[in-house]
Every structure is written in C-alpha cells, then in structure tokens.
Design a protein around this motif. Sequence first.
Motif, PDB file in Angstrom:
ATOM      1  N   LYS A  70       4.971   7.017  -8.370  1.00 47.91           N
ATOM      2  CA  LYS A  70       5.242   6.907  -9.803  1.00 47.91           C
ATOM      3  C   LYS A  70       6.545   6.151 -10.059  1.00 47.91           C
ATOM      4  CE  LYS A  70       2.723  11.094 -11.127  1.00 47.91           C
ATOM      5  NZ  LYS A  70       2.821  12.473 -11.681  1.00 47.91           N
ATOM      6  N   GLU A  71       7.528   6.380  -9.208  1.00 48.72           N
ATOM      7  CA  GLU A  71       8.792   5.650  -9.343  1.00 48.72           C
ATOM      8  C   GLU A  71       8.585   4.163  -9.098  1.00 48.72           C
ATOM      9  OE1 GLU A  71      11.511   7.472  -6.672  1.00 48.72           O
ATOM     10  OE2 GLU A  71      11.544   9.399  -7.733  1.00 48.72           O
ATOM     11  N   MET A  72       7.754   3.825  -8.116  1.00 50.18           N
ATOM     12  CA  MET A  72       7.468   2.417  -7.838  1.00 50.18           C
ATOM     13  C   MET A  72       6.716   1.785  -9.008  1.00 50.18           C
ATOM     14  SD  MET A  72       8.755   1.521  -4.897  1.00 50.18           S
ATOM     15  CE  MET A  72       7.871   0.000  -4.546  1.00 50.18           C
ATOM     16  N   GLU A  73       5.836   2.554  -9.646  1.00 49.13           N
ATOM     17  CA  GLU A  73       5.088   2.033 -10.788  1.00 49.13           C
ATOM     18  C   GLU A  73       6.001   1.688 -11.958  1.00 49.13           C
ATOM     19  OE1 GLU A  73       0.811   4.366 -10.263  1.00 49.13           O
ATOM     20  OE2 GLU A  73       2.428   5.287 -11.419  1.00 49.13           O
ATOM     21  N   ASN A  74       7.114   2.392 -12.053  1.00 50.58           N
ATOM     22  CA  ASN A  74       8.020   2.215 -13.195  1.00 50.58           C
ATOM     23  C   ASN A  74       9.172   1.246 -12.924  1.00 50.58           C
ATOM     24  OD1 ASN A  74       6.608   4.031 -14.860  1.00 50.58           O
ATOM     25  ND2 ASN A  74       7.627   5.779 -13.903  1.00 50.58           N
ATOM     26  N   HIS A  75       9.206   0.671 -11.723  1.00 48.66           N
ATOM     27  CA  HIS A  75      10.294  -0.248 -11.395  1.00 48.66           C
ATOM     28  C   HIS A  75       9.731  -1.523 -10.765  1.00 48.66           C
ATOM     29  CE1 HIS A  75      12.469   3.595 -11.705  1.00 48.66           C
ATOM     30  NE2 HIS A  75      13.506   2.854 -12.046  1.00 48.66           N
ATOM     31  N   LEU A  76       9.813  -2.611 -11.510  1.00 49.79           N
ATOM     32  CA  LEU A  76       9.351  -3.892 -10.984  1.00 49.79           C
ATOM     33  C   LEU A  76      10.343  -4.412  -9.957  1.00 49.79           C
ATOM     34  CD1 LEU A  76       8.157  -5.667 -14.258  1.00 49.79           C
ATOM     35  CD2 LEU A  76       6.808  -4.332 -12.640  1.00 49.79           C
ATOM     36  N   ILE A  77       9.815  -5.122  -8.963  1.00 46.95           N
ATOM     37  CA  ILE A  77      10.671  -5.767  -7.969  1.00 46.95           C
ATOM     38  C   ILE A  77      11.080  -7.123  -8.518  1.00 46.95           C
ATOM     39  CG2 ILE A  77      10.745  -6.761  -5.652  1.00 46.95           C
ATOM     40  CD1 ILE A  77       8.844  -4.596  -4.748  1.00 46.95           C
ATOM     41  N   GLN A  78      12.376  -7.337  -8.628  1.00 48.43           N
ATOM     42  CA  GLN A  78      12.884  -8.560  -9.210  1.00 48.43           C
ATOM     43  C   GLN A  78      13.097  -9.619  -8.133  1.00 48.43           C
ATOM     44  OE1 GLN A  78      13.030  -8.849 -12.484  1.00 48.43           O
ATOM     45  NE2 GLN A  78      12.494  -6.690 -12.767  1.00 48.43           N
ATOM     46  N   ALA A 132      10.566 -14.207 -11.012  1.00 47.92           N
ATOM     47  CA  ALA A 132       9.379 -13.362 -11.159  1.00 47.92           C
ATOM     48  C   ALA A 132       9.746 -11.891 -11.074  1.00 47.92           C
ATOM     49  CB  ALA A 132       8.346 -13.716 -10.086  1.00 47.92           C
ATOM     50  N   SER A 133       8.989 -11.075 -11.808  1.00 49.97           N
ATOM     51  CA  SER A 133       9.083  -9.626 -11.706  1.00 49.97           C
ATOM     52  C   SER A 133       7.736  -9.135 -11.197  1.00 49.97           C
ATOM     53  CB  SER A 133       9.392  -9.001 -13.066  1.00 49.97           C
ATOM     54  OG  SER A 133      10.647  -9.445 -13.545  1.00 49.97           O
ATOM     55  N   ILE A 134       7.729  -8.475 -10.042  1.00 47.10           N
ATOM     56  CA  ILE A 134       6.476  -8.141  -9.364  1.00 47.10           C
ATOM     57  C   ILE A 134       6.251  -6.639  -9.376  1.00 47.10           C
ATOM     58  CG2 ILE A 134       5.239  -8.230  -7.168  1.00 47.10           C
ATOM     59  CD1 ILE A 134       6.605 -10.852  -6.586  1.00 47.10           C
ATOM     60  N   PHE A 135       5.040  -6.267  -9.784  1.00 50.81           N
ATOM     61  CA  PHE A 135       4.614  -4.879  -9.811  1.00 50.81           C
ATOM     62  C   PHE A 135       4.138  -4.498  -8.410  1.00 50.81           C
ATOM     63  CE2 PHE A 135       1.201  -1.705 -10.770  1.00 50.81           C
ATOM     64  CZ  PHE A 135       2.002  -0.733 -11.345  1.00 50.81           C
ATOM     65  N   CYS A 136       4.808  -3.548  -7.789  1.00 50.63           N
ATOM     66  CA  CYS A 136       4.503  -3.183  -6.398  1.00 50.63           C
ATOM     67  C   CYS A 136       4.174  -1.705  -6.319  1.00 50.63           C
ATOM     68  CB  CYS A 136       5.688  -3.509  -5.483  1.00 50.63           C
ATOM     69  SG  CYS A 136       5.461  -2.954  -3.783  1.00 50.63           S
ATOM     70  N   THR A 137       2.962  -1.405  -5.850  1.00 47.49           N
ATOM     71  CA  THR A 137       2.577  -0.015  -5.610  1.00 47.49           C
ATOM     72  C   THR A 137       2.009   0.083  -4.193  1.00 47.49           C
ATOM     73  OG1 THR A 137       0.353  -0.342  -6.511  1.00 47.49           O
ATOM     74  CG2 THR A 137       2.084   0.388  -8.040  1.00 47.49           C
ATOM     75  N   PHE A 138       1.616   1.265  -3.816  1.00 47.20           N
ATOM     76  CA  PHE A 138       1.118   1.457  -2.455  1.00 47.20           C
ATOM     77  C   PHE A 138       0.073   2.560  -2.432  1.00 47.20           C
ATOM     78  CE2 PHE A 138       4.553   4.446  -3.056  1.00 47.20           C
ATOM     79  CZ  PHE A 138       4.132   5.595  -2.428  1.00 47.20           C
ATOM     80  N   SER A 139      -0.689   2.582  -1.361  1.00 45.55           N
ATOM     81  CA  SER A 139      -1.619   3.664  -1.079  1.00 45.55           C
ATOM     82  C   SER A 139      -1.175   4.343   0.203  1.00 45.55           C
ATOM     83  CB  SER A 139      -3.037   3.125  -0.929  1.00 45.55           C
ATOM     84  OG  SER A 139      -3.461   2.479  -2.117  1.00 45.55           O
ATOM     85  N   PHE A 140      -1.582   5.593   0.393  1.00 48.19           N
ATOM     86  CA  PHE A 140      -1.160   6.295   1.596  1.00 48.19           C
ATOM     87  C   PHE A 140      -2.211   7.329   2.008  1.00 48.19           C
ATOM     88  CE2 PHE A 140       0.359   8.933  -1.864  1.00 48.19           C
ATOM     89  CZ  PHE A 140       0.140  10.245  -1.424  1.00 48.19           C
ATOM     90  N   GLY A 141      -2.161   7.703   3.273  1.00 51.02           N
ATOM     91  CA  GLY A 141      -3.015   8.750   3.797  1.00 51.02           C
ATOM     92  C   GLY A 141      -2.227   9.588   4.779  1.00 51.02           C
ATOM     93  N   ILE A 142      -2.485  10.890   4.788  1.00 50.96           N
ATOM     94  CA  ILE A 142      -1.727  11.828   5.622  1.00 50.96           C
ATOM     95  C   ILE A 142      -2.662  12.491   6.625  1.00 50.96           C
ATOM     96  CG2 ILE A 142      -0.235  13.870   5.642  1.00 50.96           C
ATOM     97  CD1 ILE A 142       0.420  13.318   2.709  1.00 50.96           C
ATOM     98  N   ALA A 143      -2.213  12.597   7.863  1.00 53.70           N
ATOM     99  CA  ALA A 143      -2.909  13.365   8.896  1.00 53.70           C
ATOM    100  C   ALA A 143      -1.918  14.347   9.500  1.00 53.70           C
ATOM    101  CB  ALA A 143      -3.474  12.443   9.975  1.00 53.70           C
ATOM    102  N   GLU A 144      -2.381  15.564   9.741  1.00 51.56           N
ATOM    103  CA  GLU A 144      -1.497  16.622  10.238  1.00 51.56           C
ATOM    104  C   GLU A 144      -1.714  16.854  11.731  1.00 51.56           C
ATOM    105  OE1 GLU A 144      -0.177  21.233   9.167  1.00 51.56           O
ATOM    106  OE2 GLU A 144      -1.829  20.257   8.091  1.00 51.56           O
ATOM    107  N   PHE A 145      -0.634  16.745  12.488  1.00 51.58           N
ATOM    108  CA  PHE A 145      -0.703  16.986  13.933  1.00 51.58           C
ATOM    109  C   PHE A 145      -1.111  18.446  14.187  1.00 51.58           C
ATOM    110  CE2 PHE A 145       1.027  18.437  17.944  1.00 51.58           C
ATOM    111  CZ  PHE A 145       0.685  17.421  18.814  1.00 51.58           C
TER     112      PHE A 145
END
Length: 214
Positions: free
Chosen positions: A161-169, A173-186
Amino acid sequence: ITAPIYVDQELYGVVSLDSFELNKFDDNDERMMAFIQSHIEIAIAKHLMFEKTLYLSRYDGLTNLYNRNYFEEFFITNREKALRYDEHFNIVIFDINKLKYVNDHFGHLAGDAVIVAFSKKLTEIVRKSDVIARYAGDEFMGMFFNSEKNALYDRLIQFLKEMENHLIQLSGASIFCTFSFGIAEFGIDGTELDQLLRVADERMYRFKSEYNKY
C-alpha cells in the motif's frame, strides 16, 4: 627520491626515500624505485580485484543486495539449525509488477532504476535478522525470521500500500511501482529450498493474478 602509487588513475600514496647527503641517489636508485613502484601498484591492483571478486560472489552488482548463491548458502546454514530445534521461518518471493512496460516505454535504464528503488524500499521494512537477495531480473527473495506467516503477510500488504501511494521519481517521469509476493513456511511447506521457492512462486503468481484484476 619519490614514487607516487597509482591504480586505475587513483592515487593511493607515495613511496619516499630521503638522504642526509646531497645528490645521493643515482640512475640505479631511480630504476630500483621504479621497480618498487611497479610491484606495489600490481600488488594493490591484485588485492582490489580479489576484493571485487569476493564481493560479487555474495552481492548483486545492481542492487547491492545478496545474490542467489549467498542466499542458498545462508539457507543451508539455517536449515540445519531449524531442523535441529524445530524452528520455523518464512521464504518470500517478490516480483515487481509490469516492469516490462517500464522497459518498453522508458528504457532499460529506467527499468534498472525501478529495480534499485524497489530494493532500497524493501530493505527498509526488513529486520536485521532477515535476509533479502535478488533472485533474478525483477524477482527478489527473502528469508524472514521471528515472524508468524499471517503477521508477515499483513506487513507486506502494508508495504504494498505504501508503494502504491508513492511514485518513483526518475528524470522526466514518475513511475507507479508495485509488486506481487508469495510466502512459503519452512517446516510446513517443505524443508528444501527448491520446494519452498516453488510453493512461494505459485502463491506469488496467484497473488499477481488477483492483484492485476483491480
């Protein structure tokens, strides 16, 4: 008689020989000083090359995060400890969303800048005990300790959510950068790194599919 020590056009120091007698040094002394100067420069250059090789064996050259090789070594060390004491930790895979769009529309230098910016933001949310590495391209992986899976998920959602609210300058250009993630538990999803990465990868792509619907 003096000899400056340069390596790659950078001054590292000066070798100086002094005498109380006037005109003490002759051509042989100058040749000897040149010999000493040359060998000191070679020795320093070799040492710097060794340091660079050692650094690159552990760190990613673009982001300065750990690389995959070191991450795998670190996992093996902690795997044995976790099995012995029945400990749990989480493996996370991160993938920057739509980096290809950035590369295609702004160029690969802009893409690299987004990767670097994301890696810096990512390191700000991890604890000292956690380890982050660049997996490949726009993918990163992390090893998170002392954090329950659901709590870690919530923390990463907050980071998203923080990344969604802060463009990378970037320049121009101002670039909208988000990410996806997946978690696995040892210990729950597996005890081998390839098992855990496969599970985390599957969950990351499931998350990406759901995230891109919005």
